[in-house]
Scaffold this motif. Structure first.
Motif, PDB file in Angstrom:
ATOM      1  N   ALA A   1       6.300  11.054  -4.411  1.00  0.00           N
ATOM      2  CA  ALA A   1       6.989  11.510  -3.206  1.00  0.00           C
ATOM      3  C   ALA A   1       6.015  11.590  -2.030  1.00  0.00           C
ATOM      4  O   ALA A   1       6.331  11.164  -0.908  1.00  0.00           O
ATOM      5  CB  ALA A   1       7.632  12.868  -3.460  1.00  0.00           C
ATOM      6  N   VAL A   2       4.813  12.121  -2.304  1.00  0.00           N
ATOM      7  CA  VAL A   2       3.802  12.209  -1.243  1.00  0.00           C
ATOM      8  C   VAL A   2       3.375  10.812  -0.803  1.00  0.00           C
ATOM      9  O   VAL A   2       3.217  10.528   0.392  1.00  0.00           O
ATOM     10  CB  VAL A   2       2.585  13.027  -1.733  1.00  0.00           C
ATOM     11  N   TRP A   3       3.172   9.909  -1.796  1.00  0.00           N
ATOM     12  CA  TRP A   3       2.765   8.531  -1.499  1.00  0.00           C
ATOM     13  C   TRP A   3       3.824   7.818  -0.661  1.00  0.00           C
ATOM     14  O   TRP A   3       3.504   7.131   0.314  1.00  0.00           O
ATOM     15  CB  TRP A   3       2.532   7.789  -2.806  1.00  0.00           C
ATOM     16  N   ALA A   4       5.094   7.991  -1.054  1.00  0.00           N
ATOM     17  CA  ALA A   4       6.168   7.342  -0.306  1.00  0.00           C
ATOM     18  C   ALA A   4       6.229   7.858   1.126  1.00  0.00           C
ATOM     19  O   ALA A   4       6.491   7.095   2.066  1.00  0.00           O
ATOM     20  CB  ALA A   4       7.510   7.582  -1.012  1.00  0.00           C
ATOM     21  N   GLU A   5       5.966   9.126   1.292  1.00  0.00           N
ATOM     22  CA  GLU A   5       5.973   9.701   2.637  1.00  0.00           C
ATOM     23  C   GLU A   5       4.797   9.178   3.456  1.00  0.00           C
ATOM     24  O   GLU A   5       4.943   8.850   4.641  1.00  0.00           O
ATOM     25  CB  GLU A   5       5.909  11.229   2.537  1.00  0.00           C
ATOM     26  N   ARG A   6       3.615   9.055   2.828  1.00  0.00           N
ATOM     27  CA  ARG A   6       2.444   8.564   3.550  1.00  0.00           C
ATOM     28  C   ARG A   6       2.562   7.075   3.863  1.00  0.00           C
ATOM     29  O   ARG A   6       2.046   6.608   4.881  1.00  0.00           O
ATOM     30  CB  ARG A   6       1.179   8.818   2.726  1.00  0.00           C
ATOM     31  N   LYS A   7       3.242   6.318   2.976  1.00  0.00           N
ATOM     32  CA  LYS A   7       3.396   4.889   3.217  1.00  0.00           C
ATOM     33  C   LYS A   7       4.165   4.593   4.498  1.00  0.00           C
ATOM     34  O   LYS A   7       4.028   3.512   5.071  1.00  0.00           O
ATOM     35  CB  LYS A   7       4.106   4.230   2.031  1.00  0.00           C
ATOM     36  N   LYS A   8       4.965   5.556   4.949  1.00  0.00           N
ATOM     37  CA  LYS A   8       5.723   5.349   6.171  1.00  0.00           C
ATOM     38  C   LYS A   8       4.815   5.302   7.401  1.00  0.00           C
ATOM     39  O   LYS A   8       5.200   4.732   8.422  1.00  0.00           O
ATOM     40  CB  LYS A   8       6.763   6.458   6.323  1.00  0.00           C
ATOM     41  N   SER A   9       3.637   5.894   7.296  1.00  0.00           N
ATOM     42  CA  SER A   9       2.757   5.976   8.462  1.00  0.00           C
ATOM     43  C   SER A   9       1.341   5.472   8.199  1.00  0.00           C
ATOM     44  O   SER A   9       0.533   5.431   9.119  1.00  0.00           O
ATOM     45  CB  SER A   9       2.668   7.428   8.946  1.00  0.00           C
ATOM     46  N   GLU A  10       1.010   5.065   6.946  1.00  0.00           N
ATOM     47  CA  GLU A  10      -0.344   4.643   6.625  1.00  0.00           C
ATOM     48  C   GLU A  10      -0.316   3.404   5.731  1.00  0.00           C
ATOM     49  O   GLU A  10       0.664   3.159   5.014  1.00  0.00           O
ATOM     50  CB  GLU A  10      -1.111   5.752   5.892  1.00  0.00           C
ATOM     51  N   LEU A  11      -1.411   2.635   5.778  1.00  0.00           N
ATOM     52  CA  LEU A  11      -1.643   1.561   4.807  1.00  0.00           C
ATOM     53  C   LEU A  11      -2.602   2.113   3.766  1.00  0.00           C
ATOM     54  O   LEU A  11      -3.798   2.267   4.018  1.00  0.00           O
ATOM     55  CB  LEU A  11      -2.233   0.329   5.488  1.00  0.00           C
ATOM     56  N   LEU A  12      -2.078   2.425   2.603  1.00  0.00           N
ATOM     57  CA  LEU A  12      -2.862   3.100   1.575  1.00  0.00           C
ATOM     58  C   LEU A  12      -3.469   2.136   0.565  1.00  0.00           C
ATOM     59  O   LEU A  12      -4.486   2.447  -0.049  1.00  0.00           O
ATOM     60  CB  LEU A  12      -1.972   4.118   0.848  1.00  0.00           C
ATOM     61  N   TYR A  13      -2.836   0.983   0.388  1.00  0.00           N
ATOM     62  CA  TYR A  13      -3.310   0.035  -0.632  1.00  0.00           C
ATOM     63  C   TYR A  13      -2.911  -1.366  -0.203  1.00  0.00           C
ATOM     64  O   TYR A  13      -1.744  -1.623   0.124  1.00  0.00           O
ATOM     65  CB  TYR A  13      -2.698   0.368  -1.991  1.00  0.00           C
ATOM     66  N   LEU A  14      -3.889  -2.289  -0.193  1.00  0.00           N
ATOM     67  CA  LEU A  14      -3.629  -3.667   0.216  1.00  0.00           C
ATOM     68  C   LEU A  14      -4.132  -4.689  -0.798  1.00  0.00           C
ATOM     69  O   LEU A  14      -4.151  -5.877  -0.503  1.00  0.00           O
ATOM     70  CB  LEU A  14      -4.289  -3.940   1.572  1.00  0.00           C
ATOM     71  N   GLY A  15      -4.518  -4.237  -1.975  1.00  0.00           N
ATOM     72  CA  GLY A  15      -5.009  -5.158  -2.989  1.00  0.00           C
ATOM     73  C   GLY A  15      -6.135  -4.533  -3.781  1.00  0.00           C
ATOM     74  O   GLY A  15      -6.730  -3.521  -3.387  1.00  0.00           O
ATOM     75  N   GLU A  16      -6.442  -5.155  -4.907  1.00  0.00           N
ATOM     76  CA  GLU A  16      -7.362  -4.553  -5.863  1.00  0.00           C
ATOM     77  C   GLU A  16      -8.773  -4.403  -5.320  1.00  0.00           C
ATOM     78  O   GLU A  16      -9.417  -3.384  -5.532  1.00  0.00           O
ATOM     79  CB  GLU A  16      -7.383  -5.396  -7.146  1.00  0.00           C
ATOM     80  N   GLU A  17      -9.292  -5.395  -4.613  1.00  0.00           N
ATOM     81  CA  GLU A  17     -10.691  -5.376  -4.205  1.00  0.00           C
ATOM     82  C   GLU A  17     -10.897  -5.213  -2.707  1.00  0.00           C
ATOM     83  O   GLU A  17     -12.005  -5.376  -2.205  1.00  0.00           O
ATOM     84  CB  GLU A  17     -11.379  -6.667  -4.668  1.00  0.00           C
ATOM     85  N   VAL A  18      -9.841  -4.878  -1.976  1.00  0.00           N
ATOM     86  CA  VAL A  18      -9.970  -4.796  -0.520  1.00  0.00           C
ATOM     87  C   VAL A  18      -9.541  -3.446   0.042  1.00  0.00           C
ATOM     88  O   VAL A  18      -9.531  -3.267   1.260  1.00  0.00           O
ATOM     89  CB  VAL A  18      -9.146  -5.915   0.158  1.00  0.00           C
ATOM     90  N   SER A  19      -9.202  -2.503  -0.817  1.00  0.00           N
ATOM     91  CA  SER A  19      -8.611  -1.247  -0.343  1.00  0.00           C
ATOM     92  C   SER A  19      -9.584  -0.091  -0.282  1.00  0.00           C
ATOM     93  O   SER A  19      -9.181   1.024   0.062  1.00  0.00           O
ATOM     94  CB  SER A  19      -7.420  -0.874  -1.255  1.00  0.00           C
ATOM     95  N   ALA A  20     -10.859  -0.311  -0.615  1.00  0.00           N
ATOM     96  CA  ALA A  20     -11.794   0.806  -0.724  1.00  0.00           C
ATOM     97  C   ALA A  20     -11.985   1.543   0.592  1.00  0.00           C
ATOM     98  O   ALA A  20     -12.162   2.758   0.611  1.00  0.00           O
ATOM     99  CB  ALA A  20     -13.144   0.307  -1.245  1.00  0.00           C
TER     100      ALA A  20
END
Length: 527
Positions: free
Chosen positions: A111-130
């Motif tokens: 639920a928190v992740w879904a809420e943050r996804k509305k305003s943030e890019l949290l994950y874009l791939g395995e080796e590029v999201s650090a």
């Protein structure tokens, strides 16, 4: 002391036996006598013998329990089995509690992740999201370059006119995907072989053009760079090298694929953008080389190599120009030191000198070292040293005396114009275009750009043909097919298309090839 009180008569013999087994025979008789009224209730008379009876019954019950426990304790295997059963039950209880707790935590995190996804890019791939959590830009660098500043990816997406979800989809890095943001096809090279083009789809292309117009085009470039710049062309790239005693042409191998995602991201980081936005912009301007596979009727795009600049994206030339600023500065310095003039058009490096005694070997040795230090590779088969007395070309333009198009190409072009004027456009071709009229008009304009004196009459003749025969309507673009080029544009290298005309006009004397019919000497024999 606790007493068992039975207010009713036993209804069966078994019930009577059960009562005797639970206490004792004397206690049951005492309780029945109290119930029937033959003995007073407990506590109504001093030193009541019934208390002794009751106490003895309790002690006997305790003895029986102790005997049962003693017999049970002597059975080790039964004890082990019972202990194991208790442990298993406790383990199941704790496991169930842990499962329920973790499920609840997952639900809360989702639920928190879904809420943050509305305003943030949290994950874009395995080796590029650090670095997506690091959003602190370098405001001073951004201000120094005159670049727009963004607090997060959501603000960047709004500036581009995109939703955050659309930006996420265009940037997401997958090793295997069912969709692709690029249309890939091949076009023939002037020197043989084919060139793979990755054309971005319309929405991604618009986003890349925004990056080009609002960020990349604002960065100051080295003066030696002439490719893909306003008011620069292959003609401006050739002018510094007119009438050279020595001309050196060097090509860089796999120019765009050499510029990987990490280098593009690092470029945006050095411009002042945060780690998070540099990741987003780096992904937006790069793509992995992928192959198309089909499995069970489903098409997959499988990445084969690390992400790099796509040849076909509007941002790729500008990114290379920015990354090559250090390369241009170093090559310009050694060129000046050794008596050369240096320019670069995309991956074509050109050096020239009016002094025929310059040390070309030293130049090439230092050039290779600098190119390697800057992360590029010299093409082993495309290094040419051209001295006076033979045709000297810079990005397809002859520079022996004045900038000019090669004599053979002009002769073939005039032959094509003559044939069209004589018999019409049917059966005539020029270059790779289906519309020969548009092709000859474009090439005439190109010649006029290189050499206005020779190009002016050709332009007049081409315009007369356009007025007489007209042009074909431009067909709609089709996916996975290269668009036919009618003429070399100012910002691209000129090619030498061949005409199919059987006759030709009497050729004009160009006087610009510098005795081009002489046998060419291998460049490595010069030194």
């Amino acid at each position: 002391m606790t007493y068992r009180r039975y207010s009713t008569q036993p209804s069966s013999r078994q019930e009577l036996y059960d009562r005797i087994r639970d206490s004792s025979k004397d206690e049951v008789i005492l309780e029945e006598m109290i119930r029937l009224g033959f003995w007073p209730a407990a506590g109504t008379m001093p030193d009541d013998p019934a208390d002794e009876i009751r106490r003895r019954g309790e002690l006997e019950a305790e003895l029986r329990a102790l005997r049962t426990e003693r017999s049970r304790l002597h059975n080790i295997e039964a004890l082990k089995k019972e202990a194991r059963k208790r442990r298993m039950a406790e383990s199941r209880r704790k496991r169930q509690e842990t499962k329920e707790r973790r499920l609840q935590q997952r639900v809360e995190r989702a639920a928190v992740w879904a809420e943050r996804k509305k305003s943030e890019l949290l994950y874009l791939g395995e080796e590029v999201s650090a670095g997506l959590g690091e959003a602190e830009p370098d405001a001073q660098r951004l201000a120094r370059h005159g670049l727009p500043s963004f607090s997060d990816a959501a603000q960047l997406a709004r500036a581009m006119g995109l939703s955050l979800g659309a930006l996420r989809q265009m940037c997401f890095d997958r090793a295997t995907s069912r969709t692709t943001n690029y249309i890939r096809f091949v076009i023939p090279k002037r020197t043989g072989g084919v060139r793979e083009i990755s054309a971005p789809r319309p929405r991604l292309k618009e986003a890349q053009r925004w990056v080009l117009d609002n960020i990349l085009s604002k960065i100051a470039l080295h003066d030696a760079a002439h490719g893909f710049r306003d008011k620069r062309s292959i003609v401006s790239n050739a002018h510094p090298h007119v009438q050279p005693a020595v001309l050196v042409n060097v090509d860089l191998k796999d120019f765009f694929p050499t510029v990987t995602y990490r280098r593009v991201k690092g470029m945006f980081r050095k411009l002042g953008y945060s780690e998070s936005l540099s990741t987003v912009l780096g992904l937006l301007c790069s793509e992995p080389r992928a192959t198309e596979l089909s499995l069970d009727g489903v098409t997959y795009y499988v990445a084969l190599q690390e992400r790099a600049l796509p040849q076909g994206a509007p941002t790729s030339p500008a990114v290379t120009n920015i990354i090559c600023r250090g390369l241009d500065a170093r090559l310009c310095a050694i060129a000046s030191k050794l008596g050369f003039v240096y320019t670069r058009y995309a991956d074509d490096l050109t050096f020239s000198s009016k002094d025929k005694t310059v040390n070309v070997g030293r130049l090439l040795r230092q050039l290779r070292k600098i190119v390697d230090d800057e992360g590029f590779v010299v093409h082993p088969d495309k290094t040419r040293v051209l001295r006076a007395g033979r045709r000297q070309e810079v990005t397809g333009i002859v520079v022996n005396h004045t900038p000019n198009v090669t004599r053979d190409v002009l002769r073939k072009f005039r032959a094509t114009l003559y044939q069209i004027e004589k018999d019409g456009p049917q059966g005539k071709t020029w270059g790779h275009s289906d519309d020969v009229i548009a092709a000859v008009e474009g090439f005439a304009n190109y010649v006029a750009m290189v050499n206005p004196d020779k190009g002016r009459p050709l332009v007049e003749r081409a315009r007369a043909l356009v007025k007489k025969h007209g042009k074909k309507p431009t067909p709609p673009k089709k996916a996975k097919k290269p668009a036919a080029s009618t003429a070399p544009p100012p910002q691209a290298r000129s090619e030498a298309p061949a005409a199919t005309a059987a006759q030709s006009e009497p050729p004009e004397t160009d006087g610009d090839d510098g005795g081009g019919k002489k046998k060419k000497k291998k460049w490595w024999k010069i030194f």
